[in-house]
Motif scaffolding. Sequence first.
Motif, PDB file in Angstrom:
ATOM      1  N   ALA A  27       0.851  -1.209   0.000  1.00 46.16           N
ATOM      2  CA  ALA A  27       0.000   0.000   0.000  1.00 46.16           C
ATOM      3  C   ALA A  27       0.879   1.248   0.000  1.00 46.16           C
ATOM      4  N   LEU A  28       1.929   1.242   0.811  1.00 46.93           N
ATOM      5  CA  LEU A  28       2.817   2.413   0.861  1.00 46.93           C
ATOM      6  C   LEU A  28       3.478   2.655  -0.501  1.00 46.93           C
ATOM      7  N   GLY A  34       1.694   6.926  -6.979  1.00 50.60           N
ATOM      8  CA  GLY A  34       0.607   7.770  -7.479  1.00 50.60           C
ATOM      9  C   GLY A  34      -0.771   7.146  -7.487  1.00 50.60           C
ATOM     10  N   ALA A  35      -0.924   5.929  -6.913  1.00 49.75           N
ATOM     11  CA  ALA A  35      -2.247   5.282  -6.922  1.00 49.75           C
ATOM     12  C   ALA A  35      -3.153   5.841  -5.827  1.00 49.75           C
ATOM     13  N   GLN A  36      -4.455   5.747  -6.082  1.00 43.54           N
ATOM     14  CA  GLN A  36      -5.459   5.987  -5.041  1.00 43.54           C
ATOM     15  C   GLN A  36      -5.893   4.627  -4.522  1.00 43.54           C
ATOM     16  N   LEU A  37      -6.114   4.523  -3.207  1.00 45.97           N
ATOM     17  CA  LEU A  37      -6.362   3.203  -2.622  1.00 45.97           C
ATOM     18  C   LEU A  37      -7.608   3.142  -1.764  1.00 45.97           C
ATOM     19  N   VAL A  38      -8.161   1.927  -1.675  1.00 42.93           N
ATOM     20  CA  VAL A  38      -9.112   1.559  -0.615  1.00 42.93           C
ATOM     21  C   VAL A  38      -8.486   0.377   0.104  1.00 42.93           C
ATOM     22  N   LEU A  39      -8.465   0.423   1.432  1.00 39.54           N
ATOM     23  CA  LEU A  39      -7.889  -0.671   2.230  1.00 39.54           C
ATOM     24  C   LEU A  39      -9.013  -1.526   2.800  1.00 39.54           C
ATOM     25  N   THR A  40      -8.739  -2.828   2.913  1.00 38.64           N
ATOM     26  CA  THR A  40      -9.737  -3.703   3.533  1.00 38.64           C
ATOM     27  C   THR A  40      -9.063  -4.814   4.326  1.00 38.64           C
ATOM     28  N   ASN A  41      -9.790  -5.275   5.348  1.00 42.16           N
ATOM     29  CA  ASN A  41      -9.350  -6.436   6.118  1.00 42.16           C
ATOM     30  C   ASN A  41     -10.581  -7.001   6.840  1.00 42.16           C
ATOM     31  N   GLU A  56      -4.223   6.655   7.173  1.00 47.32           N
ATOM     32  CA  GLU A  56      -3.845   8.068   7.224  1.00 47.32           C
ATOM     33  C   GLU A  56      -2.643   8.336   6.305  1.00 47.32           C
ATOM     34  N   ALA A  57      -1.667   7.423   6.379  1.00 46.64           N
ATOM     35  CA  ALA A  57      -0.443   7.616   5.585  1.00 46.64           C
ATOM     36  C   ALA A  57      -0.719   7.604   4.084  1.00 46.64           C
ATOM     37  N   VAL A  58      -1.678   6.790   3.645  1.00 48.24           N
ATOM     38  CA  VAL A  58      -1.916   6.691   2.194  1.00 48.24           C
ATOM     39  C   VAL A  58      -3.235   7.355   1.780  1.00 48.24           C
ATOM     40  N   ASN A  59      -3.840   8.050   2.753  1.00 43.67           N
ATOM     41  CA  ASN A  59      -5.055   8.816   2.478  1.00 43.67           C
ATOM     42  C   ASN A  59      -6.144   7.945   1.843  1.00 43.67           C
ATOM     43  N   ALA A  60      -6.440   6.825   2.508  1.00 40.66           N
ATOM     44  CA  ALA A  60      -7.401   5.864   1.938  1.00 40.66           C
ATOM     45  C   ALA A  60      -8.477   5.508   2.951  1.00 40.66           C
ATOM     46  N   ALA A 230       6.665  -5.664  -2.525  1.00 41.74           N
ATOM     47  CA  ALA A 230       5.819  -4.505  -2.855  1.00 41.74           C
ATOM     48  C   ALA A 230       6.244  -3.897  -4.197  1.00 41.74           C
ATOM     49  N   ASP A 231       7.554  -3.779  -4.405  1.00 38.78           N
ATOM     50  CA  ASP A 231       8.047  -3.252  -5.694  1.00 38.78           C
ATOM     51  C   ASP A 231       7.550  -4.112  -6.859  1.00 38.78           C
ATOM     52  N   TYR A 232       7.622  -5.422  -6.660  1.00 38.85           N
ATOM     53  CA  TYR A 232       7.211  -6.343  -7.739  1.00 38.85           C
ATOM     54  C   TYR A 232       5.709  -6.196  -8.015  1.00 38.85           C
ATOM     55  N   CYS A 233       4.931  -6.056  -6.929  1.00 42.70           N
ATOM     56  CA  CYS A 233       3.478  -5.857  -7.105  1.00 42.70           C
ATOM     57  C   CYS A 233       3.221  -4.599  -7.939  1.00 42.70           C
TER      58      CYS A 233
END
Length: 270
Positions: A27-28, A34-41, A56-60, A230-233
């Motif tokens: 996510a970071l 430059g992506a916009q995200l939605v987080l889920t768990n 908060e860190a990724v504004n999602a 994460a880089d590979y993703c």
Amino acid sequence: MAYNLLKGKKGIIFGALDEKSIAWRTALRCHEEGAQLVLTNAPVALRMGEINKLAEAVNAPVIGADVTNMDDLKNLFEGAMKHFGGKIDFVLHSVGMSLNVRKNKPYTEIDYGFNQKTLDISAMSLHRVLRTAWDLDAISDWGSVVALTYIAAQRVFPDYNEMADAKALLEGVSRNFGYHYGVKKKVRINTISQSPTQTTAGSGVKGFDGFVSYAEKMSPLGNASADQCADYCVTLFSDLTKMVTMQNLFHDGGFSFTGVTQAVIDQMGK
Ligand code: NAI
């Protein structure tokens, strides 16, 4: 370093439990690109509250969903599309849990009720996620879905227990749904087979530290970290890998194709 690889893209990230989680690191990196995200768990994981720091860190926004519950998944995809004002470009499935491992049941003595739950959470959940997106037509053309797996799907690692079968099933779902989603919408679906990594799920495996140091010695490049995963993703979510689909991609410093290394031979000679 950021390259703007995901500028304008919108993604859902499953499975950020704490800052060690591969999903958290991803996510970071996606945010940085430059992506916009939605987080889920799962609702039970959200109650820990850690994810709010990441949000908060990724504004999602965070939208809870148990991956075994179709109503939760529908609510998640609808909520994400509403938030983004359009379709989703990428999804990270970073979810795994073994009830038999948790209850210390050896592979030869598993409880089949627990096993069904393990397969549902860790493997069929990918089918559920894809099916939900398919039904809602929620993923953009040329969108990208990545799920995380481990080489115990192909080779025996005795203490990986029923998760080995779960990962084999997960890789099968990725390949088969990858066919159908590819034909219908050019959506690509891949699994990344990651080195053993020190996270909450990873540490649940018996003898995990030994596992990590063995893999380190057996990999010409050493073990891949969560940040490197994460880089590979990011590359797989980007437009630079548009023709890659239905693959199980080893991200393991060369472990998967190494028979033995000099470091292991030296150790055995002691
Ligand atoms: P983690 O423990 O940080 O992440 C696992 C996530 O699955 C957690 O966030 C947990 O809340 C979530 N989850 C469990 N049950 C759920 C449910 N019913 N609904 C929704 N979410 C649920 O650990 P890690 O290592 O980041 O795991 C992520 C993925 O990477 C898993 O698929 C794991 O098997 C895979 N993987 C991990 C490796 C490792 O050594 N840590 C190596 C190779 C693959």
